[in-house]
Design a protein around this motif. Structure first.
Motif, mmCIF file in Angstrom:
data_model
loop_
_atom_site.group_PDB
_atom_site.id
_atom_site.type_symbol
_atom_site.label_atom_id
_atom_site.label_comp_id
_atom_site.label_asym_id
_atom_site.label_seq_id
_atom_site.Cartn_x
_atom_site.Cartn_y
_atom_site.Cartn_z
ATOM 1 N N PRO A 182 108.408 42.812 113.643
ATOM 2 C CA PRO A 182 108.109 41.808 112.619
ATOM 3 C C PRO A 182 109.378 41.283 111.960
ATOM 4 O O PRO A 182 110.343 42.027 111.779
ATOM 5 C CB PRO A 182 107.242 42.571 111.614
ATOM 6 N N PRO A 183 109.409 39.991 111.594
ATOM 7 C CA PRO A 183 110.576 39.439 110.897
ATOM 8 C C PRO A 183 110.788 40.119 109.554
ATOM 9 O O PRO A 183 109.832 40.482 108.861
ATOM 10 C CB PRO A 183 110.227 37.950 110.726
ATOM 11 N N ALA A 184 112.029 40.279 109.189
ATOM 12 C CA ALA A 184 112.347 41.053 107.987
ATOM 13 C C ALA A 184 111.898 40.353 106.715
ATOM 14 O O ALA A 184 111.350 40.983 105.806
ATOM 15 C CB ALA A 184 113.849 41.340 107.938
ATOM 16 N N GLU A 185 112.120 39.048 106.612
ATOM 17 C CA GLU A 185 111.809 38.348 105.357
ATOM 18 C C GLU A 185 110.310 38.334 105.053
ATOM 19 O O GLU A 185 109.904 38.657 103.926
ATOM 20 C CB GLU A 185 112.363 36.924 105.411
ATOM 21 N N PRO A 186 109.420 37.986 106.002
ATOM 22 C CA PRO A 186 107.983 38.075 105.706
ATOM 23 C C PRO A 186 107.536 39.493 105.367
ATOM 24 O O PRO A 186 106.622 39.667 104.542
ATOM 25 C CB PRO A 186 107.328 37.575 107.003
ATOM 26 N N VAL A 187 108.160 40.488 105.979
ATOM 27 C CA VAL A 187 107.802 41.870 105.652
ATOM 28 C C VAL A 187 108.167 42.179 104.208
ATOM 29 O O VAL A 187 107.395 42.825 103.486
ATOM 30 C CB VAL A 187 108.510 42.848 106.614
ATOM 31 N N ARG A 188 109.337 41.734 103.763
ATOM 32 C CA ARG A 188 109.722 41.953 102.362
ATOM 33 C C ARG A 188 108.768 41.223 101.417
ATOM 34 O O ARG A 188 108.417 41.739 100.343
ATOM 35 C CB ARG A 188 111.164 41.502 102.141
ATOM 36 N N ASN A 189 108.341 40.026 101.799
ATOM 37 C CA ASN A 189 107.384 39.293 100.961
ATOM 38 C C ASN A 189 106.055 40.048 100.870
ATOM 39 O O ASN A 189 105.430 40.098 99.795
ATOM 40 C CB ASN A 189 107.155 37.895 101.537
ATOM 41 N N TYR A 190 105.616 40.615 101.999
ATOM 42 C CA TYR A 190 104.373 41.384 101.982
ATOM 43 C C TYR A 190 104.524 42.615 101.097
ATOM 44 O O TYR A 190 103.607 42.956 100.332
ATOM 45 C CB TYR A 190 104.001 41.798 103.405
ATOM 46 N N ALA A 191 105.666 43.288 101.177
ATOM 47 C CA ALA A 191 105.896 44.468 100.351
ATOM 48 C C ALA A 191 105.867 44.101 98.871
ATOM 49 O O ALA A 191 105.323 44.843 98.047
ATOM 50 C CB ALA A 191 107.228 45.117 100.721
ATOM 51 N N ARG A 192 106.458 42.943 98.513
ATOM 52 C CA ARG A 192 106.415 42.500 97.106
ATOM 53 C C ARG A 192 104.993 42.189 96.671
ATOM 54 O O ARG A 192 104.588 42.511 95.544
ATOM 55 C CB ARG A 192 107.318 41.284 96.923
ATOM 56 N N ALA A 193 104.210 41.565 97.565
ATOM 57 C CA ALA A 193 102.820 41.250 97.222
ATOM 58 C C ALA A 193 102.013 42.529 97.013
ATOM 59 O O ALA A 193 101.173 42.607 96.103
ATOM 60 C CB ALA A 193 102.203 40.404 98.329
ATOM 61 N N VAL A 194 102.270 43.556 97.824
ATOM 62 C CA VAL A 194 101.564 44.829 97.668
ATOM 63 C C VAL A 194 101.956 45.491 96.350
ATOM 64 O O VAL A 194 101.105 46.054 95.643
ATOM 65 C CB VAL A 194 101.864 45.748 98.866
ATOM 66 N N ARG A 195 103.233 45.429 95.995
ATOM 67 C CA ARG A 195 103.656 46.023 94.714
ATOM 68 C C ARG A 195 102.991 45.339 93.535
ATOM 69 O O ARG A 195 102.693 45.969 92.518
ATOM 70 C CB ARG A 195 105.180 45.952 94.584
ATOM 71 N N GLY A 196 102.753 44.032 93.649
ATOM 72 C CA GLY A 196 102.119 43.306 92.554
ATOM 73 C C GLY A 196 100.605 43.404 92.537
ATOM 74 O O GLY A 196 99.971 42.967 91.571
ATOM 75 N N PHE A 197 100.010 43.970 93.583
ATOM 76 C CA PHE A 197 98.552 44.072 93.654
ATOM 77 C C PHE A 197 98.056 45.193 92.751
ATOM 78 O O PHE A 197 98.602 46.301 92.762
ATOM 79 C CB PHE A 197 98.119 44.330 95.098
ATOM 80 N N ARG A 198 97.040 44.903 91.964
ATOM 81 C CA ARG A 198 96.418 45.899 91.096
ATOM 82 C C ARG A 198 94.941 46.005 91.460
ATOM 83 O O ARG A 198 94.165 45.064 91.232
ATOM 84 C CB ARG A 198 96.551 45.498 89.619
ATOM 85 N N ALA A 199 94.568 47.137 92.041
ATOM 86 C CA ALA A 199 93.176 47.336 92.432
ATOM 87 C C ALA A 199 92.351 47.635 91.183
ATOM 88 O O ALA A 199 92.653 48.559 90.437
ATOM 89 C CB ALA A 199 93.080 48.478 93.433
ATOM 90 N N ARG A 200 91.298 46.819 90.979
ATOM 91 C CA ARG A 200 90.444 46.987 89.815
ATOM 92 C C ARG A 200 89.104 47.569 90.253
ATOM 93 O O ARG A 200 88.403 46.991 91.093
ATOM 94 C CB ARG A 200 90.255 45.648 89.096
ATOM 95 N N ARG A 201 88.774 48.678 89.639
ATOM 96 C CA ARG A 201 87.535 49.365 89.978
ATOM 97 C C ARG A 201 86.340 48.528 89.534
ATOM 98 O O ARG A 201 86.336 47.943 88.447
ATOM 99 C CB ARG A 201 87.484 50.731 89.311
ATOM 100 N N VAL A 202 85.348 48.479 90.391
ATOM 101 C CA VAL A 202 84.128 47.731 90.057
ATOM 102 C C VAL A 202 83.286 48.540 89.112
ATOM 103 O O VAL A 202 82.994 49.725 89.360
ATOM 104 C CB VAL A 202 83.336 47.396 91.333
ATOM 105 N N LEU A 203 82.935 47.939 87.985
ATOM 106 C CA LEU A 203 82.093 48.632 87.004
ATOM 107 C C LEU A 203 80.634 48.499 87.411
ATOM 108 O O LEU A 203 80.144 47.411 87.708
ATOM 109 C CB LEU A 203 82.310 48.030 85.610
ATOM 110 N N LYS A 204 79.932 49.629 87.449
ATOM 111 C CA LYS A 204 78.520 49.625 87.825
ATOM 112 C C LYS A 204 77.650 49.851 86.591
ATOM 113 O O LYS A 204 78.016 50.583 85.705
ATOM 114 C CB LYS A 204 78.251 50.706 88.872
#
Length: 204
Positions: A182-204
């Motif tokens: 995989p190209p290095a730059e898109p991989v770094r962008n994906y890693a940054r997107a994962v770091r910024g992702f916040r999984a929110r638990r679904v309230l039941k």
């Protein structure tokens, strides 16, 4: 070493007369069993020290044979496996130059290939980070579950984050399976997107 030296002595035995004996083996057993009377150590200490001494002896032997003992005769026979029983200096210099060229070529090849390997490692690390975040809210990836099925299950479980997860899934699948490396730059962008992702638990 001096402790391995042999010393022959003559002792008088009744009925046999003077007999030459070698007491070295008995002395070595005494040393090995407890470093002798003045060693000041236990059996365990003696074993540890003897093991260390043996390793040092191996290094010394390799140094003596490979460096100090590399005389003109051994140098002339260096190319014997290649069918040259007695190599001259020109042949040795040519072989050395070829060997250095091969090592340099391999080193450059590994250096050029290393960024691709690092990109793949970064992509895998980012994906593990994303999976850990989703596992914290109860969406752990099953051992038999592929990434596409895992993303699909998470998207169904987190409708509020459907678009964000779908984008991450699309990018990861393209990087992981559309490229040998995989190209290095898109991989770094994906890693940054994962770091910024916040999984929110679904309230039941």
């Amino acid at each position: 070493r001096q402790s391995d030296a042999h010393a022959w002595a003559e002792v008088w035995l009744a009925g046999r007369g003077w007999v030459r004996v070698d007491p070295t083996a008995m002395a070595r057993r005494a040393v090995n069993s407890g470093l002798g009377d003045d060693g000041g150590g236990s059996n365990a200490d003696g074993g540890w020290l003897l093991g260390l001494r043996d390793r040092i002896d191996v290094v010394n032997r390799l140094w003596e044979r490979g460096v100090l003992g590399f005389d003109a005769l051994r140098q002339s026979r260096l190319l014997m496996p290649l069918g040259i029983p007695h190599a001259d200096w020109n042949q040795l210099a040519t072989a050395l130059a070829i060997g250095a060229l091969i090592i340099l070529t391999l080193g450059m090849s590994l250096a050029l290939h290393r960024p691709r390997m690092q990109a793949r490692d970064t992509l895998d690390a980012a994906q593990r980070r994303l999976q850990a975040k989703l596992a914290n809210i109860g969406l752990a990836r099953c051992a038999q579950e592929g990434p596409r099925d895992f993303f699909a299950r998470c998207i169904r479980a987190l409708p509020a984050q459907r678009d964000e997860l779908a984008a991450l899934a699309r990018i990861y699948m393209a990087l992981r399976y559309a490229h040998d490396a995989p190209p290095a730059e898109p991989v770094r962008n994906y890693a940054r997107a994962v770091r910024g992702f916040r999984a929110r638990r679904v309230l039941k």
